[in-house]
Write a protein that holds these residues in place. Structure first.
Motif, PDB file in Angstrom:
ATOM      1  N   PHE A  58      49.159 -29.068   4.527  1.00  0.00           N
ATOM      2  CA  PHE A  58      49.821 -29.967   4.095  1.00  0.00           C
ATOM      3  C   PHE A  58      51.404 -30.069   4.988  1.00  0.00           C
ATOM      4  O   PHE A  58      51.477 -31.179   5.204  1.00  0.00           O
ATOM      5  CB  PHE A  58      50.017 -29.741   2.401  1.00  0.00           C
ATOM      6  CG  PHE A  58      48.974 -29.998   1.762  1.00  0.00           C
ATOM      7  CD1 PHE A  58      47.855 -30.697   1.890  1.00  0.00           C
ATOM      8  CD2 PHE A  58      48.970 -29.153   0.573  1.00  0.00           C
ATOM      9  CE1 PHE A  58      46.871 -30.890   1.051  1.00  0.00           C
ATOM     10  CE2 PHE A  58      48.140 -29.284  -0.491  1.00  0.00           C
ATOM     11  CZ  PHE A  58      46.922 -30.101   0.024  1.00  0.00           C
ATOM     12  N   ARG A  59      51.996 -29.166   5.199  1.00  0.00           N
ATOM     13  CA  ARG A  59      53.059 -29.061   5.946  1.00  0.00           C
ATOM     14  C   ARG A  59      52.941 -29.844   7.203  1.00  0.00           C
ATOM     15  O   ARG A  59      53.662 -30.576   7.709  1.00  0.00           O
ATOM     16  CB  ARG A  59      53.824 -27.794   6.115  1.00  0.00           C
ATOM     17  CG  ARG A  59      54.587 -27.360   4.847  1.00  0.00           C
ATOM     18  CD  ARG A  59      55.399 -26.085   4.969  1.00  0.00           C
ATOM     19  NE  ARG A  59      55.502 -25.527   3.883  1.00  0.00           N
ATOM     20  CZ  ARG A  59      54.765 -24.536   3.078  1.00  0.00           C
ATOM     21  NH1 ARG A  59      53.866 -24.109   3.922  1.00  0.00           N
ATOM     22  NH2 ARG A  59      55.159 -24.076   2.080  1.00  0.00           N
ATOM     23  N   ALA A  60      51.832 -29.373   8.005  1.00  0.00           N
ATOM     24  CA  ALA A  60      51.381 -29.917   9.221  1.00  0.00           C
ATOM     25  C   ALA A  60      51.112 -31.343   9.392  1.00  0.00           C
ATOM     26  O   ALA A  60      51.300 -32.088  10.425  1.00  0.00           O
ATOM     27  CB  ALA A  60      50.289 -29.149   9.943  1.00  0.00           C
ATOM     28  N   LEU A  61      50.671 -31.844   8.195  1.00  0.00           N
ATOM     29  CA  LEU A  61      50.356 -33.362   7.923  1.00  0.00           C
ATOM     30  C   LEU A  61      51.462 -33.977   7.599  1.00  0.00           C
ATOM     31  O   LEU A  61      51.246 -35.435   7.378  1.00  0.00           O
ATOM     32  CB  LEU A  61      48.867 -33.471   6.981  1.00  0.00           C
ATOM     33  CG  LEU A  61      47.754 -32.637   7.507  1.00  0.00           C
ATOM     34  CD1 LEU A  61      46.731 -32.730   6.602  1.00  0.00           C
ATOM     35  CD2 LEU A  61      47.142 -33.746   8.753  1.00  0.00           C
ATOM     36  N   GLY A  62      52.449 -33.356   7.087  1.00  0.00           N
ATOM     37  CA  GLY A  62      53.656 -34.283   6.528  1.00  0.00           C
ATOM     38  C   GLY A  62      53.651 -34.109   5.248  1.00  0.00           C
ATOM     39  O   GLY A  62      54.651 -35.060   4.635  1.00  0.00           O
ATOM     40  N   GLY A  63      53.115 -33.311   4.561  1.00  0.00           N
ATOM     41  CA  GLY A  63      53.041 -33.324   2.910  1.00  0.00           C
ATOM     42  C   GLY A  63      54.494 -32.714   2.459  1.00  0.00           C
ATOM     43  O   GLY A  63      55.097 -31.860   3.239  1.00  0.00           O
ATOM     44  N   ARG A  64      54.806 -33.410   1.360  1.00  0.00           N
ATOM     45  CA  ARG A  64      56.302 -33.050   0.912  1.00  0.00           C
ATOM     46  C   ARG A  64      56.245 -32.372  -0.398  1.00  0.00           C
ATOM     47  O   ARG A  64      57.224 -31.592  -0.924  1.00  0.00           O
ATOM     48  CB  ARG A  64      57.147 -34.331   0.663  1.00  0.00           C
ATOM     49  CG  ARG A  64      57.307 -35.059   2.073  1.00  0.00           C
ATOM     50  CD  ARG A  64      58.204 -36.160   1.684  1.00  0.00           C
ATOM     51  NE  ARG A  64      58.309 -36.866   3.123  1.00  0.00           N
ATOM     52  CZ  ARG A  64      59.096 -37.853   3.219  1.00  0.00           C
ATOM     53  NH1 ARG A  64      59.632 -38.542   2.194  1.00  0.00           N
ATOM     54  NH2 ARG A  64      59.169 -38.650   4.330  1.00  0.00           N
ATOM     55  N   ARG A  65      54.993 -32.651  -1.140  1.00  0.00           N
ATOM     56  CA  ARG A  65      54.762 -31.751  -2.376  1.00  0.00           C
ATOM     57  C   ARG A  65      53.386 -31.916  -2.521  1.00  0.00           C
ATOM     58  O   ARG A  65      52.593 -32.594  -2.370  1.00  0.00           O
ATOM     59  CB  ARG A  65      55.606 -32.545  -3.355  1.00  0.00           C
ATOM     60  CG  ARG A  65      55.384 -32.029  -4.807  1.00  0.00           C
ATOM     61  CD  ARG A  65      55.585 -32.958  -5.926  1.00  0.00           C
ATOM     62  NE  ARG A  65      54.711 -33.863  -6.139  1.00  0.00           N
ATOM     63  CZ  ARG A  65      55.145 -35.372  -6.611  1.00  0.00           C
ATOM     64  NH1 ARG A  65      56.187 -35.600  -7.051  1.00  0.00           N
ATOM     65  NH2 ARG A  65      54.204 -35.947  -6.714  1.00  0.00           N
ATOM     66  N   ALA A  66      52.904 -30.579  -3.124  1.00  0.00           N
ATOM     67  CA  ALA A  66      51.577 -30.228  -3.586  1.00  0.00           C
ATOM     68  C   ALA A  66      51.369 -30.404  -5.045  1.00  0.00           C
ATOM     69  O   ALA A  66      52.241 -29.891  -5.873  1.00  0.00           O
ATOM     70  CB  ALA A  66      51.186 -28.960  -3.002  1.00  0.00           C
ATOM     71  N   ASP A  67      50.358 -31.279  -5.512  1.00  0.00           N
ATOM     72  CA  ASP A  67      50.069 -31.157  -6.657  1.00  0.00           C
ATOM     73  C   ASP A  67      48.732 -30.262  -6.953  1.00  0.00           C
ATOM     74  O   ASP A  67      47.834 -30.760  -6.367  1.00  0.00           O
ATOM     75  CB  ASP A  67      49.744 -32.746  -7.181  1.00  0.00           C
ATOM     76  CG  ASP A  67      51.208 -33.587  -7.060  1.00  0.00           C
ATOM     77  OD1 ASP A  67      52.035 -33.243  -7.256  1.00  0.00           O
ATOM     78  OD2 ASP A  67      50.847 -34.677  -6.829  1.00  0.00           O
ATOM     79  N   ALA A  68      48.565 -29.797  -8.160  1.00  0.00           N
ATOM     80  CA  ALA A  68      47.352 -29.039  -8.348  1.00  0.00           C
ATOM     81  C   ALA A  68      46.916 -29.531  -9.750  1.00  0.00           C
ATOM     82  O   ALA A  68      47.655 -29.702 -10.716  1.00  0.00           O
ATOM     83  CB  ALA A  68      47.481 -27.574  -8.477  1.00  0.00           C
ATOM     84  N   MET A  69      45.535 -29.834  -9.827  1.00  0.00           N
ATOM     85  CA  MET A  69      44.950 -30.020 -10.996  1.00  0.00           C
ATOM     86  C   MET A  69      44.430 -28.699 -11.667  1.00  0.00           C
ATOM     87  O   MET A  69      43.722 -28.038 -10.983  1.00  0.00           O
ATOM     88  CB  MET A  69      43.551 -30.982 -10.608  1.00  0.00           C
ATOM     89  CG  MET A  69      43.955 -32.198  -9.781  1.00  0.00           C
ATOM     90  SD  MET A  69      44.919 -33.218 -11.185  1.00  0.00           S
ATOM     91  CE  MET A  69      43.744 -33.572 -12.441  1.00  0.00           C
ATOM     92  N   VAL A  70      44.820 -28.720 -13.047  1.00  0.00           N
ATOM     93  CA  VAL A  70      44.461 -27.248 -13.723  1.00  0.00           C
ATOM     94  C   VAL A  70      44.056 -27.817 -15.064  1.00  0.00           C
ATOM     95  O   VAL A  70      44.829 -28.648 -15.697  1.00  0.00           O
ATOM     96  CB  VAL A  70      45.651 -26.427 -13.822  1.00  0.00           C
ATOM     97  CG1 VAL A  70      45.289 -25.061 -14.417  1.00  0.00           C
ATOM     98  CG2 VAL A  70      46.281 -26.221 -12.159  1.00  0.00           C
ATOM     99  N   LEU A  71      42.914 -27.396 -15.438  1.00  0.00           N
ATOM    100  CA  LEU A  71      42.467 -27.616 -16.990  1.00  0.00           C
ATOM    101  C   LEU A  71      43.480 -27.229 -17.709  1.00  0.00           C
ATOM    102  O   LEU A  71      43.850 -25.943 -17.675  1.00  0.00           O
ATOM    103  CB  LEU A  71      41.096 -26.902 -17.075  1.00  0.00           C
ATOM    104  CG  LEU A  71      40.055 -27.534 -16.377  1.00  0.00           C
ATOM    105  CD1 LEU A  71      38.600 -26.809 -16.501  1.00  0.00           C
ATOM    106  CD2 LEU A  71      39.788 -28.873 -17.108  1.00  0.00           C
TER     107      LEU A  71
END
Length: 152
Positions: free
Chosen positions: A98-111
């Motif tokens: 994500f950082r290499a692609l320019g991502g600024r925040r990661a979101d996780a899907m969690v049941l």
């Protein structure tokens, strides 16, 4: 930690990934079939990240990037391999992507009912975002007699 190979899934991994998810992942997704996983691997060859020990899939995470958002799905570890640093290694690989692609925040899907998953994400530095709720609409009707739980 055990000797792991972390790598993107290849098209010939699809059947093994599906078998792995049946043993290791919590819940099911509308895309948990050969066609769905194949499309993911073909569209974004680096999104499905696998952890292998002695050639066997022992962990996975989908690190989806759409150019705007960094989304995490299907973080799973084979039960006998849990608590050995595999999730940490997979998340490190996903976050680096994500950082290499320019991502600024990661979101996780969690049941919501996945207590183990919620503890894992908390330990990894993620927090529950109370301001947002997921809204979904299935685009394909389930087959006759089939009931699906939509998780990711």
């Amino acid at each position: 930690m055990i000797d792991l190979q972390i790598r993107p899934a290849a098209p010939d991994d699809v059947e093994a990934v599906l078998a792995f998810w049946k043993k290791s992942a919590e819940g099911t997704s509308v895309s948990d079939d050969v066609d769905g996983v194949t499309r993911l691997v073909e569209r974004d060859p680096d999104a499905l990240i696998l952890a292998l020990a002695d050639g066997v899939i022992v962990g996975s995470v989908i690190a989806g990037w759409d150019g705007w958002r960094a989304s995490l799905y299907r973080l799973a570890v084979l039960p006998p391999y849990r608590r050995r640093g595999i999730s940490t290694a997979l998340l490190r690989a996903a976050e680096e992507r994500f950082r290499a692609l320019g991502g600024r925040r990661a979101d996780a899907m969690v049941l919501e009912a996945n207590e183990t998953g919620r503890a894992l994400w908390t330990a990894a530095g993620y927090h529950r975002e109370e301001r947002w709720r997921r809204w979904v609409k299935p685009l394909a009707a389930p087959a006759a007699g089939e009931h699906r739980v939509i998780t990711g």
